[in-house]
Design a protein around this motif. Structure first.
Motif, PDB file in Angstrom:
ATOM      1  N   PHE A 100       0.829  -1.200   0.000  1.00 36.13           N
ATOM      2  CA  PHE A 100       0.000   0.000   0.000  1.00 36.13           C
ATOM      3  C   PHE A 100       0.869   1.258   0.000  1.00 36.13           C
ATOM      4  N   ALA A 101       1.970   1.242   0.754  1.00 36.24           N
ATOM      5  CA  ALA A 101       2.874   2.398   0.775  1.00 36.24           C
ATOM      6  C   ALA A 101       3.436   2.661  -0.622  1.00 36.24           C
ATOM      7  N   ASN A 102       3.832   1.608  -1.313  1.00 39.79           N
ATOM      8  CA  ASN A 102       4.335   1.770  -2.677  1.00 39.79           C
ATOM      9  C   ASN A 102       3.259   2.307  -3.610  1.00 39.79           C
ATOM     10  N   ALA A 103       2.029   1.804  -3.458  1.00 38.71           N
ATOM     11  CA  ALA A 103       0.928   2.272  -4.299  1.00 38.71           C
ATOM     12  C   ALA A 103       0.638   3.749  -4.055  1.00 38.71           C
ATOM     13  N   MET A 104       0.644   4.165  -2.788  1.00 35.45           N
ATOM     14  CA  MET A 104       0.373   5.563  -2.466  1.00 35.45           C
ATOM     15  C   MET A 104       1.489   6.478  -2.961  1.00 35.45           C
ATOM     16  N   ALA A 105       2.729   6.004  -2.881  1.00 36.28           N
ATOM     17  CA  ALA A 105       3.868   6.819  -3.297  1.00 36.28           C
ATOM     18  C   ALA A 105       3.946   6.972  -4.812  1.00 36.28           C
ATOM     19  N   GLN A 106       3.536   5.926  -5.534  1.00 32.00           N
ATOM     20  CA  GLN A 106       3.752   5.913  -6.976  1.00 32.00           C
ATOM     21  C   GLN A 106       2.486   6.103  -7.803  1.00 32.00           C
ATOM     22  N   GLY A 107       1.313   5.920  -7.198  1.00 34.14           N
ATOM     23  CA  GLY A 107       0.100   5.907  -8.003  1.00 34.14           C
ATOM     24  C   GLY A 107      -0.903   7.000  -7.727  1.00 34.14           C
ATOM     25  N   MET A 108      -0.508   8.063  -6.997  1.00 35.83           N
ATOM     26  CA  MET A 108      -1.471   9.085  -6.598  1.00 35.83           C
ATOM     27  C   MET A 108      -1.327  10.401  -7.348  1.00 35.83           C
ATOM     28  N   GLN A 109      -0.477  10.449  -8.368  1.00 31.71           N
ATOM     29  CA  GLN A 109      -0.201  11.731  -9.000  1.00 31.71           C
ATOM     30  C   GLN A 109      -1.420  12.314  -9.701  1.00 31.71           C
ATOM     31  N   GLU A 110      -2.227  11.461 -10.317  1.00 34.06           N
ATOM     32  CA  GLU A 110      -3.446  11.954 -10.971  1.00 34.06           C
ATOM     33  C   GLU A 110      -4.347  12.656  -9.962  1.00 34.06           C
ATOM     34  N   TYR A 111      -4.521  12.016  -8.825  1.00 32.49           N
ATOM     35  CA  TYR A 111      -5.354  12.617  -7.789  1.00 32.49           C
ATOM     36  C   TYR A 111      -4.739  13.920  -7.289  1.00 32.49           C
ATOM     37  N   GLU A 112      -3.432  13.912  -7.007  1.00 28.87           N
ATOM     38  CA  GLU A 112      -2.779  15.107  -6.482  1.00 28.87           C
ATOM     39  C   GLU A 112      -2.875  16.266  -7.469  1.00 28.87           C
ATOM     40  N   ASN A 113      -2.764  15.991  -8.755  1.00 32.33           N
ATOM     41  CA  ASN A 113      -2.919  17.043  -9.754  1.00 32.33           C
ATOM     42  C   ASN A 113      -4.333  17.604  -9.751  1.00 32.33           C
ATOM     43  N   ALA A 114      -5.317  16.721  -9.594  1.00 32.08           N
ATOM     44  CA  ALA A 114      -6.708  17.158  -9.633  1.00 32.08           C
ATOM     45  C   ALA A 114      -7.095  17.970  -8.396  1.00 32.08           C
ATOM     46  N   ILE A 115      -6.568  17.590  -7.232  1.00 32.38           N
ATOM     47  CA  ILE A 115      -6.942  18.250  -5.981  1.00 32.38           C
ATOM     48  C   ILE A 115      -6.036  19.449  -5.668  1.00 32.38           C
ATOM     49  N   ARG A 116      -5.003  19.669  -6.462  1.00 33.46           N
ATOM     50  CA  ARG A 116      -4.015  20.715  -6.175  1.00 33.46           C
ATOM     51  C   ARG A 116      -4.617  22.105  -5.959  1.00 33.46           C
ATOM     52  N   PRO A 117      -5.572  22.561  -6.783  1.00 36.03           N
ATOM     53  CA  PRO A 117      -6.121  23.904  -6.547  1.00 36.03           C
ATOM     54  C   PRO A 117      -6.745  24.052  -5.158  1.00 36.03           C
ATOM     55  N   VAL A 118      -7.405  23.004  -4.695  1.00 38.37           N
ATOM     56  CA  VAL A 118      -8.018  23.042  -3.370  1.00 38.37           C
ATOM     57  C   VAL A 118      -6.937  23.096  -2.295  1.00 38.37           C
ATOM     58  N   LYS A 119      -5.911  22.244  -2.435  1.00 40.72           N
ATOM     59  CA  LYS A 119      -4.827  22.244  -1.455  1.00 40.72           C
ATOM     60  C   LYS A 119      -4.085  23.584  -1.455  1.00 40.72           C
ATOM     61  N   GLN A 120      -3.851  24.135  -2.629  1.00 40.23           N
ATOM     62  CA  GLN A 120      -3.141  25.406  -2.697  1.00 40.23           C
ATOM     63  C   GLN A 120      -3.884  26.491  -1.935  1.00 40.23           C
ATOM     64  N   LYS A 121      -5.177  26.548  -2.129  1.00 40.66           N
ATOM     65  CA  LYS A 121      -5.972  27.575  -1.456  1.00 40.66           C
ATOM     66  C   LYS A 121      -6.003  27.368   0.059  1.00 40.66           C
ATOM     67  N   LEU A 122      -6.295  26.141   0.483  1.00 39.99           N
ATOM     68  CA  LEU A 122      -6.431  25.879   1.913  1.00 39.99           C
ATOM     69  C   LEU A 122      -5.094  26.014   2.642  1.00 39.99           C
TER      70      LEU A 122
END
Length: 304
Positions: A86-108
């Motif tokens: 699971f650690a490997n999956a989270m480290a290597q497979g979450m970039q799509e999500y992080e790109n999509a949620i980035r505007p929200v994270k940037q603001k908050l």
């Protein structure tokens, strides 16, 4: 977690319903949260599922299927093999999500850092602010912190995440010593003093804790009066085909994704925490995330 789907990337806005704002899909190229609009969320395609979404689907055992969507599930025994995978999956497979949620994270995080800067200004010279990040995972939020003024109390039950966090610090040029204190612990039993933290950060964690109410109570306990809780969580859809798919596939999701639940609504649990301002809590959809698209997020204050 998500190939492109029918959510698209158009801008949408929100309408306030009680404490929670209901919204449509966000424009993930914009740095603003959705503005007001009297329109309900639209349903996305459940057909466009690939790699990450398949990993986030589910089993079917009666134990998993019986879990309560209100935020309680059996306590899991940790398995080193599953934790490593699971650690490997989270480290290597979450970039799509992080790109999509980035505007929200940037603001908050921008708003949180502004708050923490004001806190630092009230302290003695050389003092730092303390932020507890619950479920720090592989460190996707590290880039949003100011290492010059912030000290992070990292709470993480999966020890295999630590190596990824350390590598992330190196990549960012952040200090390896003094910036992060690591605790192998769970959200429901935090090894931190009462009213010791200037802020608590919790992103995509409440879906997998054993007891959401207890976890939120712990967040509230460790927050100083006037402290802030930064929260981003996926949640169950209000209605329709997407909600039905989440209910149907939740057992497999739970089995494969470290106890993650598709059917929880943490906004309901938050409403039971008195003394925590909920005016900033938003509900929106993240484009391209399929079953994980419904979200809530906000920066919530502990009343003084």
């Amino acid at each position: 977690m998500g190939a492109p789907s029918a959510w698209g990337s158009r801008k949408t806005r929100h309408v306030k319903l009680g404490h929670v704002h209901r919204t449509c899909a966000i424009d993930y190229h914009d740095t603003k949260l959705p503005a007001e609009r009297d329109q309900r969320p639209v349903s996305g395609s459940l057909v466009d599922m690939t790699r990450r979404q398949v990993v986030h689907l589910s089993c079917g055992c009666l134990l998993c299927a019986a879990q309560s969507p209100d935020g309680f599930s059996p306590v899991r025994t940790r398995n080193s093999t599953m934790d490593r995978m699971f650690a490997n999956a989270m480290a290597q497979g979450m970039q799509e999500y992080e790109n999509a949620i980035r505007p929200v994270k940037q603001k908050l995080f921008r708003e949180l850092n502004d708050h923490l800067t004001r806190v630092v200004a009230t302290k003695a010279l050389g003092n730092e602010v303390s932020v507890a990040e619950i479920g720090i995972g592989a460190g996707p939020n590290l880039e949003y912190y100011d290492p010059n003024t912030t000290r992070i109390e990292a709470i993480e039950p999966n020890d295999f995440m630590k190596a990824f966090v350390e590598q992330k610090l190196v990549d960012l040029g952040f200090p390896l010593d003094g910036f992060i204190t690591w605790s192998n612990a769970v959200a429901e039993d935090l090894p931190l003093e009462t009213e010791s933290q200037d802020a608590v950060v919790c992103t995509i964690v409440l879906c997998s804790v054993a007891d959401v109410d207890k976890a939120l109570s712990e967040f509230y306990r460790i927050l100083k009066p006037g402290g802030m809780l930064l929260l981003i969580e996926h949640t169950v859809a209000d209605e329709g085909l997407l909600r039905g798919a989440q209910m149907l596939l939740n057992p497999l999701q739970n089995f494969l994704a470290d106890g993650c639940n598709l059917t929880r609504n943490p906004g309901t649990n938050l409403s039971r925490i008195e003394g925590l301002s909920k005016d900033g809590l938003l509900s929106f959809s993240v484009p391209g995330m399929g079953l994980l698209s419904p979200h809530i997020a906000g920066l919530l204050h502990k009343k003084e």
